[in-house]
Scaffold this active site. Sequence first.
Site, PDB file in Angstrom:
ATOM      1  N   LYS B  81      47.794  54.830 -23.964  1.00 30.11           N
ATOM      2  CA  LYS B  81      46.434  54.393 -24.348  1.00 30.11           C
ATOM      3  C   LYS B  81      45.676  55.857 -24.547  1.00 30.11           C
ATOM      4  CE  LYS B  81      42.428  52.547 -22.356  1.00 30.11           C
ATOM      5  NZ  LYS B  81      41.686  52.098 -20.966  1.00 30.11           N
ATOM      6  N   SER B 156      39.371  47.720 -21.610  1.00 27.41           N
ATOM      7  CA  SER B 156      39.432  48.434 -22.593  1.00 27.41           C
ATOM      8  C   SER B 156      40.645  48.852 -23.182  1.00 27.41           C
ATOM      9  CB  SER B 156      38.721  49.586 -21.987  1.00 27.41           C
ATOM     10  OG  SER B 156      39.426  50.274 -21.041  1.00 27.41           O
ATOM     11  N   SER B 180      40.330  47.063 -16.907  1.00 25.48           N
ATOM     12  CA  SER B 180      40.641  47.607 -18.155  1.00 25.48           C
ATOM     13  C   SER B 180      42.382  47.289 -18.533  1.00 25.48           C
ATOM     14  CB  SER B 180      40.259  48.871 -18.661  1.00 25.48           C
ATOM     15  OG  SER B 180      38.914  48.718 -18.805  1.00 25.48           O
TER      16      SER B 180
END
Lengths: 479, 486, 94
Positions: B81, B156, B180
Amino acid sequence: MKTAYETIIGLEVHAQLKTQSKVFSMCPAKANELPNTLTDVVTLGLPGVLPVLNAQAVRFAVMMGLATHCSIRKVSRFARKHYFYPDLPKGYQISQYDEPLCEHGWIDIDLESGETKRVGITRIHMEEDAGKTIHDADRNESRVDFNRAGVPLIEIVSGPDMRSPDEAVAYLKVLHNILRYLDICDGNMEEGNFRCDANISLRLHGQERFGTKVEIKNINSFRYVHKALVYEQQRQAQFLDDGKTIVQETRLWNSEVNRTESMRSKEDAHDYRYFPDPDLLPLVLTDETLQAIASELPELPDDKRRRFVRDFHLSEYDSAVLTSTPELSRYYDAVLASWGADPKLAANWVSTELLGALAKDGKPIEKTPVSPENLARILHHLSSGSISGKMAKEVFEKVYNEGADPDSVVSTMGGQVSDPEALLAILRDIIANNPAQVEKYRAGKTQLLGFFVGQVMQRTKGKANPTLTNELAIAELNR
Amino acid sequence: MSDDLLFESALSLRERVVSKQISASELTGLFLDRIAKTDATYRAFLLVDRDSALAQARAIDGAIVRGDDVGPLAGVPVAIKDQIVTRGLRTTCASRMLEGFVPPYDATVVDRLRRAGAIIIGKTNQDEFAMGSSTENSAYGPTRNPWDPNRVPGGSSGGSAVAVALRQVPLALGTDTGGSIRQPASLCGVVGLKPTYGRVSRFGAVAFASSLDQIGPFANTVPDTAAIMNVIAGHDPNDSTCVPAAVPDYLSGLDGGIAGIKVGVPREYFVPGMTAGVESAIQAGIDRLRAAGAELVEISLPHTDYCVATYYIIATAEASSNLARYDGVRYGYRAKEPKDLYDMYSRSRDEGFGSEVKRRIMLGTYVLSSGYYDAYYRKAQQVRTLIRQDFDAAFQKVDVIACPVSPVTAFKLGEMVEDPLQMYLMDILTISCNLAGLPGISVPCGFSDNLPVGLQLLAKPLGETVLLRTARAHEMAYPDSARRAG
Amino acid sequence: MKIDADEVRRIAALSRLALTGAEVERFATQLSSILDYVSKLNELPTEGVEPTSHVMPLSTPLRDDVAARPLTREAALANGPSHDEFAFIVPRVI
Ligand SMILES: [Mg+2]
Ligand SMILES: [Zn+2]
């Protein structure tokens, strides 16, 4: 200065701790390196970095707390203090807020009246230093150097206990001295590793409530602290006399024009938005840790001073002089340790001869050309009677100025004349040649003893043992 | 055969590489091709580092030829990420603020993955600074759901979830502050684990809300999840909040089944607004646990209804502080021709941050500002204590808690953008886990209208072993685990 | 809790965000509704409840005072939006 107003002063001192690495990272902590050569990812506040607390910085902070009679919190906390400034990498400073490491301490200061005054230490907390912003007057820009960012600091906050600029400076000097004795801070005000902000307000004598205070920043020497406070004291008094109100503000000391100036900026009224730093857990200190630190504390200036008076019967004044810096007291200790010098004699010689000579040359004790061992040897010759006081001073000068070896100077000078036969022969000759003086002496004018002793000294070029000469002269004249 | 390889587990691929059935270079090439083929549609990646990935793979192949010890993830491509810093590899947090930022260091997890032989293949899309639940708040455009490109992947960590679901990589890392990892895992039909707070080092995870953030993995199977946890978990001297406890072998902890394990089902987690399809998929998941020998216990977590409010105060307060460092001085975006210092700060930050980030900074600044701290921040921390106590009490009675991850399946792109509060309320079922510092996992448990549904399992702090074992038991009983997205 | 435009501007200044007029209005509405929502915490009595700042009951670890090699100046300055050979450059301070 006697006025209608009483001055109230409190000081905030920031002291940089002498650690190898920064307070929250392994970045080296050093001074005087090229800009931005002492950074790492933590120092620069790069995205993703986290702080890890330096054990030595904690130890040093605890030492200062103990040396100033503070209570040390077993559990203290770090908080974030937010403001935007280019030299503050994260937009917040890691500091302590609610639960500082040390609280409720005090130190004693000497007043000019000879009295001692106790000044409260409200708190001592740990925090990180910011970088430096260098202003470029020509261009419309500033440069930022982060070498200093993250260097460990302790902030020492006094009570509003000082009543004059003199007291404030006395307080600062005591703090400074303690830090130096503990060897945890270089204490150089010009270089900024010992920094002072002053809060000052005035109130009518007898009034209970404090007046509005003004904070003065940017004062980088003891002399300027005094000047800035005197200036501000007068400015505020004038304001009050004129019926104006003092505004609470931060002022900067401008040493070029010798005044404080209002620091107006677009910055918002301080809203630091403190909250506990979630990246650091509570700092927990065990009793064992605290005891270990306490047991390793060196002898502090106050204790040393009291010991000198008690054990060596030095005067308060001499003790104060000899303990006024750690280097000087270390020098004195070293003199005593060599050749078993007499403490009182050594104290006199260090504080008058040595300090006098150094003062003339503007040298600090660290730069003395006379080592403690050499001074001890001079004193040894003196107290064993092999040289006179006058000769000792000559030897001292030769050692000080020429770096000579005291023993060889003493031997080339020839020793003291302590042979009673030799001295008697000289004395008798003088008595025979000065019948009038002998007459007067014998008639009761005994002050003339000095005349005869002086004559002997002249004949021996000052090498006659003065005590022996005295005794012999009295005996001969009274014969 | 080669395309089938994409659908194998990371553990099996590692075996093939180590036993020289396929080289790490070939395998990495396969995944790079898969990314090239699919990512124009789904946009899971912000950056694919083809050359470096192949160079890393060649190094692994060289080590294998030499007979060196190559580590437990040798040759396995992993996506990271963009919230997690990678040395020499642009890291933006999907924000314009960090456009072009190249970190001079690796996050601890990335360093550990490299040492374990994993191939760092690229950086995945996300909501800007991990703020959001749909991956629509990315300065570089949204990521799309692998089961329906008109829908969001959740967020997210949407890019990482999609990359794993699409088999662009076998494994990926995300960060989870309020759900997330688990929520996009649920919406994309993959496994996503948020470890116990402090189990995995946060060093190098760009901070959103420091007391809630944790890095965790996405995988297609529970054993793969355990395998990557074996690599990334454990104490790190660079993270003061990292737990110094020893790390058990999660992989060998998977065996043994869940007979006799007590599974709590919190009644408060079946919230109004939950769709019937989600509810029946969750029920089916819970039934599988019972069938595998677990004992179901109804429990209550009475402060559930206060979690979102508590979370949005604490998370935004910490975020407002953590994001103060983006000032345009040392790195990142700086507005053009600033008039003065104030102008440089306020325009750089205004232009560099997206609106969700600004909204949270504003909210966080407000709740910490003078006069409001006690009413908001301190109050929220006190309620956080009550929420933790709910879990403490529950875990006196049960070993694992089972509940939904999200009340709904993947929603349409743009559907929620204009109503931040509604979007915040979507996090209602995932937030408590972060507030209490628990480990939580989302495992696929069914479909509703052809969109995946995840079952959330929670355990007590450092209870990853029982959590993964329960997840594994469910996975073994779940018939649809082979269904493919994309 | 009603947040008006002035309050939004105050917070924006504190946050160093140069909001435009339209943003100020929108944030006023959105922040008000979020603050309304979070005010539900006031339903809960919390007197005497310890706040949780950290979920793990640990104390902060201490690091030995050992220095490592710093970043090179080039690496330190590399990501700076404005710098010369030695330092970061910002608009003039004060
Ligand atoms: Mg202060
Ligand atoms: Zn300070």
